[in-house]
Scaffold this active site. Structure first.
Site, short mmCIF file in Angstrom:
data_model
loop_
_atom_site.label_atom_id
_atom_site.label_comp_id
_atom_site.label_asym_id
_atom_site.label_seq_id
_atom_site.Cartn_x
_atom_site.Cartn_y
_atom_site.Cartn_z
N LYS A 202 37.85 37.36 40.17
CA LYS A 202 37.80 37.91 41.53
C LYS A 202 36.81 39.05 41.65
CE LYS A 202 42.31 36.34 43.16
NZ LYS A 202 43.64 36.70 43.67
N HIS A 252 44.94 28.38 35.69
CA HIS A 252 46.24 28.74 36.26
C HIS A 252 46.38 28.33 37.72
CE1 HIS A 252 43.84 32.32 37.36
NE2 HIS A 252 44.72 32.56 38.32
#
Length: 341
Positions: A202, A252
């Protein structure tokens, strides 16, 4: 002129070899009593040879190593092994703990029936101390690494406006599931490291997208989805991270039914650690407020996990999560798209 051949070896010659060998030599009878010990052996214990003869070898053995010592003697005496080798501790006369690498074998006798063993002891105290120092340094370095990775994960929370404590909570829950599955220490460490850095990618997402309070449009959502692969590529440059930790970062957001990203893996093709983490990550996202949603109750979040068995999540891992973490509570809103992002 021919070389003179040596004469036959005498008993006195063997005695000289025994006395002047560069290692400790002990003769120990089958009851564990020291019959003979050379000067090097006596010096190792800080005692005289005369004071050691007639004593049980266990009297100078560290209490924690007595059982191993007796076991090694019995293996040789019974013929289970011709040679027993063990690293063990002894107690010197001055109270110092010393280490030896001991080799124990039957000692032939003139009668033909052995009634004692010979033990060769080499002092490895300095080697053991060096090993212990290296192990202590390794523990310290591992603690520093884990603290650094967790700190980085917490720093990522701040940029993403995550609820405080998200990284620590999902890490702890993931480790609890891993332990319940019987994962070994190496895999649990990989799970811990991957969980700490799961949203590393991110860093590459612009604030306008990452911090947008409303629903993302198609272009923004496609950009957001790149964070998993980007995080994997960044983390791959960290030489201490094992492949299993990298799998958590990369996978994930895969889904059991194959509708996830970045690779669209499905079922057990999704790495196990990533499947474990996904359940914990989504549960924590649901039960804590985000800019685009209020917090759900624990009961409502668990109901959503059950609803996503075999779709988003590995069914068995959902069942295990519920068994470990089910709590009483009220109902909550329906699922919100992007709740785990």
């Amino acid at each position: 002129m021919s070389a003179q051949r040596p004469g036959p070896t005498t008993v006195s010659d063997y005695q000289l070899l025994f006395e002047h060998a560069g290692v400790g030599l002990l003769e120990i009878d089958f009851q564990g009593v020291i019959r003979r010990i050379n000067a090097n052996g006596a010096a190792f214990f800080g005692l005289s040879a005369a004071s050691l003869v007639g004593e049980q070898v266990t009297t100078v053995t560290h209490p924690d190593d007595i059982a191993r010592t007796v076991g090694a003697l019995q293996q040789v005496i019974t013929g289970a092994t011709p040679l027993a080798v063990l690293d063990k501790r002894y107690l010197r006369a001055d109270g110092e703990i010393v280490w030896s690498r001991s080799r124990v074998a039957l000692l032939p006798s003139q009668s033909g029936t052995p009634d004692s063993v010979v033990a060769v002891i080499a002092d490895i105290t300095e080697l053991k101390r060096a090993q212990q120092e290296l192990e202590a340094m390794n523990v310290s370095l591992r603690a520093t690494l884990e603290g650094s990775l967790l700190g980085l994960g917490i720093a990522l929370e701040a940029r993403d406006l995550e609820t405080s404590g998200h990284t620590l909570r999902v890490t702890q829950r993931s480790l609890a599931i891993g332990a319940a599955l019987g994962l070994d220490a190496e895999l649990l460490d990989a799970l811990r490291h991957g969980a700490s850095l799961h949203d590393l990618g991110k860093l590459t997402i612009p604030d306008a997208v990452l911090l947008k309070p409303g629903r993302l449009d198609a272009e923004e959502w496609a950009l957001m989805q790149t964070h998993a692969q980007n995080g994997y590529e960044i983390a791959s440059r960290m030489p201490t991270l094992p492949p299993e930790a990298l799998n958590v970062i990369r996978h994930h957001h895969e889904r059991w039914d194959g509708s996830g990203y970045p690779l669209g893996l499905s079922g057990e093709a999704i790495p196990l650690l990533a499947r474990i983490f996904a359940v914990c990550d989504v549960y924590d996202a649901l039960t804590h407020a985000r800019p685009y949603k209020p917090a759900w109750s624990a009961q409502a979040a668990l109901a959503e996990l059950r609803a996503q068995r075999g779709r988003h999540f590995d069914p068995q891992l959902v069942d295990l999560f519920v068994a470990l973490f089910a709590e009483p509570g009220g109902t909550g809103p329906e699922a919100t798209e992007g709740a785990a992002e």
